[in-house]
Write a protein that holds these residues in place. Structure first.
Motif, PDB file in Angstrom:
ATOM      1  N   MET A  88       0.740  -1.416  -0.004  1.00 41.01           N
ATOM      2  CA  MET A  88      -0.010  -0.125   0.020  1.00 41.01           C
ATOM      3  C   MET A  88       1.129   1.370   0.094  1.00 41.01           C
ATOM      4  O   MET A  88       1.935   1.200   0.623  1.00 41.01           O
ATOM      5  N   ALA A  89       0.632   2.301  -0.901  1.00 45.47           N
ATOM      6  CA  ALA A  89       1.126   3.649  -0.781  1.00 45.47           C
ATOM      7  C   ALA A  89       0.052   4.366   0.166  1.00 45.47           C
ATOM      8  O   ALA A  89      -1.051   4.173  -0.370  1.00 45.47           O
ATOM      9  N   LEU A  90       0.856   4.866   0.906  1.00 48.68           N
ATOM     10  CA  LEU A  90      -0.071   5.483   2.280  1.00 48.68           C
ATOM     11  C   LEU A  90       0.304   7.160   2.223  1.00 48.68           C
ATOM     12  O   LEU A  90       1.326   7.429   2.409  1.00 48.68           O
ATOM     13  N   GLY A  91      -0.826   7.819   2.245  1.00 49.74           N
ATOM     14  CA  GLY A  91      -0.700   9.120   2.140  1.00 49.74           C
ATOM     15  C   GLY A  91      -1.996  10.021   1.785  1.00 49.74           C
ATOM     16  O   GLY A  91      -3.218   9.173   1.754  1.00 49.74           O
ATOM     17  N   ASN A  92      -1.846  11.037   1.953  1.00 52.25           N
ATOM     18  CA  ASN A  92      -3.328  12.056   1.564  1.00 52.25           C
ATOM     19  C   ASN A  92      -3.469  11.914   0.095  1.00 52.25           C
ATOM     20  O   ASN A  92      -4.359  11.903  -0.481  1.00 52.25           O
ATOM     21  N   PHE A  93      -2.100  12.467  -0.683  1.00 52.20           N
ATOM     22  CA  PHE A  93      -2.014  12.241  -2.208  1.00 52.20           C
ATOM     23  C   PHE A  93      -3.083  13.528  -2.752  1.00 52.20           C
ATOM     24  O   PHE A  93      -3.335  13.241  -4.022  1.00 52.20           O
ATOM     25  N   ASP A  94      -3.458  14.431  -2.119  1.00 49.14           N
ATOM     26  CA  ASP A  94      -4.380  15.489  -2.803  1.00 49.14           C
ATOM     27  C   ASP A  94      -3.565  16.202  -3.844  1.00 49.14           C
ATOM     28  O   ASP A  94      -2.304  16.684  -3.439  1.00 49.14           O
ATOM     29  N   GLY A  95      -3.727  16.087  -4.915  1.00 54.29           N
ATOM     30  CA  GLY A  95      -2.861  16.575  -6.129  1.00 54.29           C
ATOM     31  C   GLY A  95      -2.355  15.583  -6.934  1.00 54.29           C
ATOM     32  O   GLY A  95      -1.924  15.532  -7.971  1.00 54.29           O
ATOM     33  N   PHE A  96      -1.893  14.565  -6.226  1.00 48.85           N
ATOM     34  CA  PHE A  96      -1.085  13.453  -6.751  1.00 48.85           C
ATOM     35  C   PHE A  96      -0.044  13.751  -7.518  1.00 48.85           C
ATOM     36  O   PHE A  96       0.262  13.577  -8.680  1.00 48.85           O
ATOM     37  N   HIS A  97       0.770  14.835  -7.127  1.00 46.47           N
ATOM     38  CA  HIS A  97       1.966  15.788  -7.488  1.00 46.47           C
ATOM     39  C   HIS A  97       3.100  14.388  -7.943  1.00 46.47           C
ATOM     40  O   HIS A  97       3.047  13.436  -7.581  1.00 46.47           O
ATOM     41  N   ALA A  98       4.162  15.037  -8.488  1.00 43.33           N
ATOM     42  CA  ALA A  98       5.353  14.287  -8.752  1.00 43.33           C
ATOM     43  C   ALA A  98       6.073  13.776  -7.592  1.00 43.33           C
ATOM     44  O   ALA A  98       6.483  12.453  -7.601  1.00 43.33           O
ATOM     45  N   GLY A  99       5.908  14.481  -6.531  1.00 47.39           N
ATOM     46  CA  GLY A  99       6.346  13.583  -5.266  1.00 47.39           C
ATOM     47  C   GLY A  99       5.543  12.289  -4.795  1.00 47.39           C
ATOM     48  O   GLY A  99       5.905  11.232  -4.259  1.00 47.39           O
ATOM     49  N   HIS A 100       4.369  12.631  -4.722  1.00 47.06           N
ATOM     50  CA  HIS A 100       3.281  11.705  -4.627  1.00 47.06           C
ATOM     51  C   HIS A 100       3.222  10.388  -5.361  1.00 47.06           C
ATOM     52  O   HIS A 100       3.361   9.241  -5.313  1.00 47.06           O
ATOM     53  N   GLN A 101       3.570  10.604  -6.877  1.00 44.69           N
ATOM     54  CA  GLN A 101       3.551   9.811  -7.877  1.00 44.69           C
ATOM     55  C   GLN A 101       5.019   8.785  -7.435  1.00 44.69           C
ATOM     56  O   GLN A 101       5.131   7.577  -7.658  1.00 44.69           O
ATOM     57  N   ALA A 102       6.099   9.510  -7.007  1.00 47.23           N
ATOM     58  CA  ALA A 102       7.225   8.540  -6.777  1.00 47.23           C
ATOM     59  C   ALA A 102       6.861   7.666  -5.533  1.00 47.23           C
ATOM     60  O   ALA A 102       7.419   6.446  -5.544  1.00 47.23           O
ATOM     61  N   VAL A 103       6.064   8.048  -4.788  1.00 44.73           N
ATOM     62  CA  VAL A 103       5.673   7.041  -3.495  1.00 44.73           C
ATOM     63  C   VAL A 103       4.940   5.928  -4.062  1.00 44.73           C
ATOM     64  O   VAL A 103       5.155   4.620  -3.944  1.00 44.73           O
ATOM     65  N   ALA A 104       3.801   6.422  -4.933  1.00 42.76           N
ATOM     66  CA  ALA A 104       2.847   5.266  -5.673  1.00 42.76           C
ATOM     67  C   ALA A 104       3.942   4.324  -6.514  1.00 42.76           C
ATOM     68  O   ALA A 104       3.710   3.008  -6.511  1.00 42.76           O
ATOM     69  N   ARG A 105       4.621   4.860  -7.289  1.00 37.46           N
ATOM     70  CA  ARG A 105       5.481   4.233  -8.210  1.00 37.46           C
ATOM     71  C   ARG A 105       6.463   3.169  -7.341  1.00 37.46           C
ATOM     72  O   ARG A 105       6.476   1.891  -7.867  1.00 37.46           O
ATOM     73  N   ARG A 106       7.052   3.412  -6.145  1.00 45.40           N
ATOM     74  CA  ARG A 106       7.599   2.538  -5.343  1.00 45.40           C
ATOM     75  C   ARG A 106       6.927   1.380  -4.869  1.00 45.40           C
ATOM     76  O   ARG A 106       7.240   0.238  -4.990  1.00 45.40           O
ATOM     77  N   ALA A 107       5.489   1.752  -4.393  1.00 50.36           N
ATOM     78  CA  ALA A 107       4.757   0.790  -4.042  1.00 50.36           C
ATOM     79  C   ALA A 107       4.441  -0.386  -4.922  1.00 50.36           C
ATOM     80  O   ALA A 107       4.351  -1.533  -4.834  1.00 50.36           O
ATOM     81  N   ILE A 108       4.097  -0.016  -6.082  1.00 49.29           N
ATOM     82  CA  ILE A 108       3.581  -0.530  -7.219  1.00 49.29           C
ATOM     83  C   ILE A 108       5.038  -1.307  -7.706  1.00 49.29           C
ATOM     84  O   ILE A 108       4.947  -2.685  -8.069  1.00 49.29           O
ATOM     85  N   GLU A 109       5.983  -1.042  -7.633  1.00 50.57           N
ATOM     86  CA  GLU A 109       7.106  -1.749  -7.936  1.00 50.57           C
ATOM     87  C   GLU A 109       7.286  -2.988  -7.122  1.00 50.57           C
ATOM     88  O   GLU A 109       7.661  -4.141  -7.591  1.00 50.57           O
TER      89      GLU A 109
END
Length: 312
Positions: free
Chosen positions: A19-40
């Motif tokens: 699970m990528a865990l955060g608020n992710f409002d905006g889902f900006h480049a920083g949020h995308q890095a967290v999501a990308r690592r979780a998906i990898e």
């Protein structure tokens, strides 16, 4: 792409997820890095990948008087998470009961849902009084078999950390270019086209009126915009965002006028991308002056949009 809620059990086929865990409002480049690592990690381990978010935003619960500041709706986040490659979105129903959980209780809640691993940003906090941080998450998770990783902040070319706060400040100052760069796409307002007073059509510039809802209010003024229609068409246009000082009574609206387009959009949900801030709102002496200004705004917007690539 499934949308899950924390009030319901985790479906069996999604247990054991990363699970990528955060608020992710905006889902900006920083949020995308967290999501990308979780998906990898999920793909490498053959596990489902889930991106979690909170609704309402914690600030809305604790400071309900705060002006609207959202950069995305849940529907927009769901589409963005799906595009990133997640199998599901989990919406934490952010209640006072959830906020009152101590860090250990929150980590146990994740484990009870069958979460095998969590990826967050380095600034992630959780639990009562925000006593939990990434170190606490890793320490507590290790005791119950839940692996935790933290992703370092992503910085812009100038070395500044990319954040939702920075994006909001850019939009409030009319700096669409910076917001687009940090988000990796234009700031986009989604809403249903409402019936209005139809003044625009009487002067040759019909508009699609969209309520701002809970979105952040960018700088009031005139913008070059792109409209995304439900059928996939993309329209160039110019929009007034604000209270329309030349008309009485004032009413806050986003009013895009789409070029060379005459179809009815009433009761359709559209998206409006804010591409470029043209000028602040102004009050004009008479209809002729207003029409001349709108015509110039449309000409300026056409020129800007002709040289601006489409980003989704």
């Amino acid at each position: 792409m499934e949308r899950l809620h924390s009030s319901a059990p985790m479906p069996a086929h999604l247990r054991g997820c990363i699970m990528a865990l955060g608020n992710f409002d905006g889902f900006h480049a920083g949020h995308q890095a967290v999501a990308r690592r979780a998906i990898e990690l999920a793909r490498a381990q053959g596990r489902p990948a889930i991106i979690a978010t909170f609704d309402p935003h914690p600030m809305r619960l604790f400071r309900p008087e705060t002006p609207w500041f959202r950069l995305t709706t849940l529907d927009q986040r769901e589409r963005l998470f799906a595009k990133a490659g997640a199998d599901a979105m989990l919406v934490f129903d952010f209640t006072r009961e959830l906020a009152a959980l101590d860090p250990l209780a929150f980590v146990r809640l994740l484990a009870d849902w069958g979460v095998a691993g969590v990826v967050t940003g380095e600034d992630f906090t959780f639990g009562k009084d925000r006593l939990g941080n990434v170190g606490v998450l890793a320490q507590l998770g290790a005791t119950i078999g839940l692996v935790a990783q933290a992703v370092a902040p992503v910085t812009s070319p100038g070395g500044e950390i990319i954040s939702s706060t920075r994006i909001r400040h850019a939009l409030q100052s009319g700096d669409c270019a910076t917001a687009t760069r940090l988000l990796t796409r234009p700031f986009t307002i989604e809403g249903m086209v409402q019936h209005g007073d139809k003044l625009g059509r009487t002067i040759g510039f019909p508009t699609a009126n969209v309520d701002m809802g809970h979105y952040l209010r960018p700088a009031y003024g005139i913008y070059a915009v792109r409209g995304l229609l439900p059928d996939g068409r993309v329209l160039d246009g110019a929009a007034n965002l604000g209270i329309r000082p030349s008309f009485d009574p004032p009413k806050e609206l986003l009013e895009p006028h789409f070029f060379d387009f005459a179809e009815s959009l009433y009761d359709q949900v559209i998206e409006v991308q804010m591409i470029h801030f043209l000028r602040p709102e102004a009050k004009f002496d008479g209809l002729d002056a207003l029409m001349a200004a709108i015509a110039q705004d449309c000409a300026d917007a056409r020129q800007i949009l002709a040289g601006t690539p489409h980003l989704a």
